[in-house]
Design a protein around this motif. Structure first.
Motif, PDB file in Angstrom:
ATOM      1  N   LEU A 304      10.604  -1.521   4.160  1.00  0.00           N
ATOM      2  CA  LEU A 304      10.322  -0.396   5.046  1.00  0.00           C
ATOM      3  C   LEU A 304       9.329  -0.775   6.141  1.00  0.00           C
ATOM      4  O   LEU A 304       9.432  -0.304   7.280  1.00  0.00           O
ATOM      5  CB  LEU A 304       9.782   0.778   4.223  1.00  0.00           C
ATOM      6  CG  LEU A 304      10.785   1.450   3.283  1.00  0.00           C
ATOM      7  CD1 LEU A 304      10.078   2.472   2.401  1.00  0.00           C
ATOM      8  CD2 LEU A 304      11.903   2.120   4.078  1.00  0.00           C
ATOM      9  N   ALA A 305       8.359  -1.638   5.804  1.00  0.00           N
ATOM     10  CA  ALA A 305       7.384  -2.071   6.809  1.00  0.00           C
ATOM     11  C   ALA A 305       8.053  -2.909   7.894  1.00  0.00           C
ATOM     12  O   ALA A 305       7.761  -2.749   9.088  1.00  0.00           O
ATOM     13  CB  ALA A 305       6.263  -2.858   6.142  1.00  0.00           C
ATOM     14  N   TYR A 306       8.943  -3.810   7.501  1.00  0.00           N
ATOM     15  CA  TYR A 306       9.654  -4.616   8.493  1.00  0.00           C
ATOM     16  C   TYR A 306      10.538  -3.731   9.368  1.00  0.00           C
ATOM     17  O   TYR A 306      10.626  -3.937  10.588  1.00  0.00           O
ATOM     18  CB  TYR A 306      10.517  -5.670   7.796  1.00  0.00           C
ATOM     19  CG  TYR A 306       9.755  -6.793   7.146  1.00  0.00           C
ATOM     20  CD1 TYR A 306       8.374  -6.896   7.256  1.00  0.00           C
ATOM     21  CD2 TYR A 306      10.411  -7.770   6.407  1.00  0.00           C
ATOM     22  CE1 TYR A 306       7.673  -7.927   6.657  1.00  0.00           C
ATOM     23  CE2 TYR A 306       9.719  -8.812   5.800  1.00  0.00           C
ATOM     24  CZ  TYR A 306       8.357  -8.883   5.924  1.00  0.00           C
ATOM     25  OH  TYR A 306       7.673  -9.907   5.326  1.00  0.00           O
ATOM     26  N   ALA A 323      10.152   6.116  10.863  1.00  0.00           N
ATOM     27  CA  ALA A 323      10.127   4.838  10.162  1.00  0.00           C
ATOM     28  C   ALA A 323       8.701   4.411   9.816  1.00  0.00           C
ATOM     29  O   ALA A 323       8.430   3.918   8.712  1.00  0.00           O
ATOM     30  CB  ALA A 323      10.806   3.764  11.014  1.00  0.00           C
ATOM     31  N   VAL A 324       7.780   4.608  10.759  1.00  0.00           N
ATOM     32  CA  VAL A 324       6.387   4.213  10.522  1.00  0.00           C
ATOM     33  C   VAL A 324       5.759   5.090   9.448  1.00  0.00           C
ATOM     34  O   VAL A 324       5.046   4.590   8.562  1.00  0.00           O
ATOM     35  CB  VAL A 324       5.576   4.284  11.829  1.00  0.00           C
ATOM     36  CG1 VAL A 324       4.084   4.105  11.553  1.00  0.00           C
ATOM     37  CG2 VAL A 324       6.057   3.216  12.804  1.00  0.00           C
ATOM     38  N   LEU A 325       6.002   6.392   9.490  1.00  0.00           N
ATOM     39  CA  LEU A 325       5.445   7.282   8.475  1.00  0.00           C
ATOM     40  C   LEU A 325       6.013   6.960   7.099  1.00  0.00           C
ATOM     41  O   LEU A 325       5.281   6.955   6.095  1.00  0.00           O
ATOM     42  CB  LEU A 325       5.740   8.737   8.835  1.00  0.00           C
ATOM     43  CG  LEU A 325       5.017   9.289  10.069  1.00  0.00           C
ATOM     44  CD1 LEU A 325       5.542  10.668  10.428  1.00  0.00           C
ATOM     45  CD2 LEU A 325       3.515   9.335   9.843  1.00  0.00           C
ATOM     46  N   THR A 326       7.312   6.680   7.025  1.00  0.00           N
ATOM     47  CA  THR A 326       7.929   6.320   5.738  1.00  0.00           C
ATOM     48  C   THR A 326       7.322   5.040   5.186  1.00  0.00           C
ATOM     49  O   THR A 326       6.977   4.959   3.999  1.00  0.00           O
ATOM     50  CB  THR A 326       9.446   6.138   5.916  1.00  0.00           C
ATOM     51  OG1 THR A 326      10.018   7.338   6.441  1.00  0.00           O
ATOM     52  CG2 THR A 326      10.108   5.825   4.588  1.00  0.00           C
ATOM     53  N   ALA A 327       7.175   4.033   6.040  1.00  0.00           N
ATOM     54  CA  ALA A 327       6.587   2.773   5.604  1.00  0.00           C
ATOM     55  C   ALA A 327       5.133   2.955   5.192  1.00  0.00           C
ATOM     56  O   ALA A 327       4.663   2.323   4.230  1.00  0.00           O
ATOM     57  CB  ALA A 327       6.698   1.735   6.716  1.00  0.00           C
TER      58      ALA A 327
END
Length: 388
Positions: A304-306, A323-327
């Protein structure tokens, strides 16, 4: 679609790992020139490459202000045509508001005053006009030259001569910074301005054992009539602040993955060599199962971070925000879980000062509470997902 890292990206990651392998990155007093010489500030590096570096710096629990420089201050410096070279950071939270980066972005999106492009009072290159409109107590002016009450602005005012006055709170790496990027209320809305960090008063929020993570210091910064230079005018400040928030969040998610991976590696190594009743303790399900669960969390968080780092550059906007919040949620929880599982695996020795795990645990807690708790991030993510 190719989801694998390129050869150049793998080389960058491996070089960083080798550099940090002897714990050079975890010690104090490492020269900033080494970061420059390694190319970690190059403008050509995308957010994916920066995330690979952040992961290795998390593994080493580096005290370097690199993240604050490239993640928080970097977008504003580059938007203002300034090189990212010296240690820098961003001041966005103020004693009288806003409190988070999300609130700062929202404040920057609220229109205030007359369009500078239409009036010619301020150029897009960041040059202050000699003539300025009447300002309110927050540094805002309304349309037609009258004070605006629609936008509460940011708790740092820009005076007619370009000086700043305000009290910033929780500024990361302010004690290390040479350049300070400040989000302030100008005559047409929120501006991003550059300040010489030596001209402000910096008070660390905690020292030694009182700090949540002494290697990641936060401070209160007082500005009283401090000279500043306009980096980003009000018409572009919201977009730049949003990019800084996405990039900083993506890099912190990758850093949290590095913290989690280091703790898990320590725990797995100890479980393999520590024996009880003639067998490694890792053979016991009570030890093995929590570590296996942590492994799943870490690998999920890494993916998720990538992905978040990729979307910051490839799909900016709502997709990148999600995406950033999920990661961030996955990586913060993985870091805490891995550190706690590692401490439990070590048993009694895991709770001693001699065991270095508590340093990584402190970094995990710092990451878990930066600019809001995990619950806050979940709530914002839920809002984005349910908004439609």
């Amino acid at each position: 679609m190719d989801f694998a890292l390129t050869g150049e990206q793998e080389a960058l990651r491996d070089t960083a790992a080798k550099y940090l392998a002897d714990d050079r990155g975890a010690g104090d007093g490492r020269p900033w020139t080494e970061v420059t010489d390694l190319g970690w500030l190059d403008a050509e590096l995308g957010t994916v490459e920066l995330a690979l570096l952040a992961e290795q710096l998390g593994w080493a629990r580096s005290p370097s202000p690199w993240w604050a420089t490239v993640g928080l201050a970097g977008p504003a410096l580059r938007a203002g045509g300034r090189p990212v070279a010296a240690p820098a950071t961003l001041a966005w939270a103020w004693e009288n508001g806003p409190d988070t980066l999300a609130e700062a972005v929202a404040a920057a999106h609220r229109p205030t005053g007359t369009d500078p492009a239409a009036t010619g009072a301020r150029s897009s290159t960041g040059t202050d006009s000699a003539a300025t409109a009447v300002r309110s107590s927050t540094g805002d002016v309304g349309r037609g030259g009258t004070p605006s009450t629609d936008n509460p602005g940011i708790g740092c005012a820009v005076a007619a001569d370009g000086t700043l006055t305000g009290r910033a709170i929780r500024v990361p790496h302010a004690v290390d910074a040479v350049d300070l990027v400040v989000a302030a209320s100008g005559p047409y809305g929120v501006e991003l301005r550059l300040v010489d960090a030596s001209a402000v008063r910096v008070t660390p929020a905690g020292a030694g054992g009182q700090a949540l993570d002494p290697s990641r210091p936060v401070s209160t910064v007082e500005l009283t009539g401090v000279p500043s230079t306009l980096l980003v005018a009000a018409d572009a400040a919201a977009d730049v602040l949003a990019l800084a928030r996405r990039r900083a969040g993506a890099l912190l998610a990758a850093e949290a993955v590095g913290v989690a991976a280091r703790a898990l590696a320590w725990a797995g190594g100890y479980a393999a060599i520590r024996t009880q009743f003639g067998a490694p303790i890792g053979a016991n399900q009570a030890v093995a199962h929590p570590l296996a669960e942590c492994y799943g969390q870490v690998e999920t968080a890494r993916s998720l971070a990538y992905r978040a780092a990729w979307t910051v550059d490839a799909e900016p906007g709502r997709v990148a925000d999600q995406a950033v919040l999920t990661a961030s949620v996955a990586a913060r929880e993985a870091a805490l879980s891995a550190c706690e599982a590692a401490i439990q695996t070590y048993g009694g020795s895991g709770f001693t000062w001699e065991q270095p795990l508590h340093h990584w645990y402190r970094r995990a807690w710092w990451l878990a509470t930066f600019d809001g708790t995990v619950a806050d991030v979940r709530a914002e993510l839920a809002g984005l997902l349910l908004d439609d």
